[in-house]
Design a protein around this motif. Structure first.
Motif, PDB file in Angstrom:
ATOM      1  N   ALA A 276       1.025  -1.167  -0.312  1.00  0.00           N
ATOM      2  CA  ALA A 276      -0.043   0.058   0.177  1.00  0.00           C
ATOM      3  C   ALA A 276       0.911   1.208   0.048  1.00  0.00           C
ATOM      4  N   ILE A 301      -1.348  -1.083  -4.180  1.00  0.00           N
ATOM      5  CA  ILE A 301      -2.463  -0.291  -4.253  1.00  0.00           C
ATOM      6  C   ILE A 301      -2.099   1.108  -3.980  1.00  0.00           C
ATOM      7  N   ALA A 316      -6.585  -0.647   0.480  1.00  0.00           N
ATOM      8  CA  ALA A 316      -5.410  -1.828   0.483  1.00  0.00           C
ATOM      9  C   ALA A 316      -5.883  -2.970   1.427  1.00  0.00           C
ATOM     10  N   LEU A 328       0.238  -7.943   4.275  1.00  0.00           N
ATOM     11  CA  LEU A 328      -0.088  -6.479   3.597  1.00  0.00           C
ATOM     12  C   LEU A 328       0.747  -5.535   4.215  1.00  0.00           C
TER      13      LEU A 328
END
Length: 448
Positions: A276, A301, A316, A328
């Protein structure tokens, strides 16, 4: 009557020179200090424009040549005309023969300079291919302890202690004082240095050290014991999908680069992950993270420049949940720990992520520059209050970093140190090893 002349009658025994004198406090320019009452304005020194050659017969000594003094005299008119004749313009009378007293090396107007030869035509090779040198790429450090020692031997900590024990010092109080100075200059901190030295002094008084080699071995054990509790690698919780890792830190510590190296590490471990691009403030930060994503084949993202970082993390996390991603990693913009408004923005990002997953973020990883010094303590203190830091990454230890700040952080906060950056390659982001780190800073033996 002049303004500077007295109007009273002078006594008879006063000379006329005293009556005609002018006060030197008002008009001293042009008068000699020893003369008064005269109207002769003789300059004390002739100005440069008034200086002339000395009269004929005067002599001034300017130097010595061949053991005797040579006088300098002015040139006569005949000599001046003879020497300046070469610079005069030629007469228009072409029939007059040239004068024999002219210098023979005078240039002639009829003689033209020789023409330069024409350069040969240059043949161009149409099949020529320029040689392009490959850019320098730093190789990865050797695996294990040799790699740590190779990259950290240039640090200030290793140089100070290495130079101290290289001469096989004598075991006395002066040696402990030099060790204390070396630790303080290496950013270990006053509290951590005092704790180390007090234990060593007490053991020395009990005569537990036979020589300096035993002292070096004990110092190594004390340093490892200080770092052992915080040498905890990052463990990915398999039940948390996705495992959210939020990176924070001040400007320029290497957050985005660390994210790229972590992505390479997780990718090699066979994990699925997503990035992200939450650093929407710095120019080209999004493009930099996208370049790392393309290099490691990881989706990123991102939104536009100056977008809300909390909204980027929100989108995200929803995308990672929809795709079933395991990890993530969210990037954030670098900010100074003294700016309360920017620190409050980190708290907002954490609260927005918690709306999607109450347990997220599962790891708040703070990146610290190894060259920062004792200011890293203040940075960690402020970031820990804002977002509750759960792990540390110390970067740039392979450069001019002193490295001692790691001991100060471990003693004061006790937050686990997950990784250490000892190079530019992705493989140079190592899991922090306390024993390998201390062995790289200390000399292997005395006299080395």
């Amino acid at each position: 009557m002049p303004a500077n002349r007295s109007s009273t009658c002078a006594p008879g025994n006063i000379g006329i020179s005293q009556l005609n004198s002018v006060s030197r406090t008002r008009s001293e320019l042009g008068r000699r200090p020893g003369r008064s009452g005269t109207r002769s304005f003789v300059p004390r020194q002739r100005p440069p424009t008034m200086r002339t050659w000395p009269a004929e017969g005067s002599r001034r000594v300017i130097g010595a040549l061949w053991g005797r003094v040579l006088p300098c005299r002015p040139l006569s008119n005949i000599e001046c005309r003879g020497r300046m004749r070469w610079f005069r313009r030629k007469k228009s009378d072409d029939g007059a023969p040239p004068s024999t007293d002219l210098p023979t090396d005078a240039p002639s107007a009829d003689v033209l300079p020789a023409a330069e030869p024409e350069a040969a035509p240059v043949e161009i090779d149409r099949n020529f291919e320029p040689v392009v040198e490959a850019p320098y790429v730093e190789r990865a450090a050797a695996p294990g302890k040799p790699g740590w020692r190779e990259r950290l031997r240039g640090s200030g900590f290793a140089k100070s202690l290495g130079g101290l024990f290289s001469r096989n010092p004598k075991l006395d109080d002066d040696l402990l004082d030099e060790i204390e100075t070396a630790l303080l200059t290496a950013d270990v901190g006053v509290a951590a240095t005092t704790q180390l030295l007090e234990g060593l002094r007490q053991r020395m008084k009990r005569r537990e050290f036979a020589d300096a080699k035993e002292l070096l071995r004990s110092l190594r054990a004390e340093l490892i014991a200080m770092l052992a509790p915080v040498a905890q690698p990052l463990v990915i919780d398999a039940n948390a999908k996705p495992f959210v890792l939020l990176t924070v830190g001040v400007n320029g510590v290497g957050k985005t680069t660390t994210i790229g190296k972590l992505a390479r590490r997780f990718k090699d471990e066979g994990r699925t992950l997503m990035l992200a691009a939450g650093d929407t403030f710095r120019a080209a930060a999004v493009a930099q993270l996208q370049a790392w994503g393309d290099r490691n084949d990881v989706p990123v993202i991102a939104q536009g420049q100056n977008a809300d970082a909390a909204s980027v993390a929100f989108d995200a996390l929803n995308a990672a949940k929809a795709r079933g991603v395991e990890v993530l990693i969210a990037d954030t913009a670098g900010r100074l720990h003294t700016q309360q408004g920017l620190m409050a923005e980190l708290g907002k990002i954490r609260r927005v992520i918690a709306k999607v997953d109450a347990s997220a973020p599962h790891e708040v990883l703070m990146v610290i520059d190894g060259t920062t010094g004792q200011n890293a303590l203040s940075q960690l203190r402020q970031f820990n209050q804002a977002v509750t830091v759960t792990g540390l990454v110390v970067t740039k230890l392979d450069g001019t970093a002193k490295g001692g700040v790691v001991f100060a952080l471990a003693r004061e906060f006790g937050i686990p140190i997950r990784y250490a950056g000892i190079g530019e390659r992705p493989e140079d982001l190592r899991v922090f090893d306390a024993e390998a780190f201390v062995d790289a800073l200390l000399p292997e033996s005395l006299g080395t």
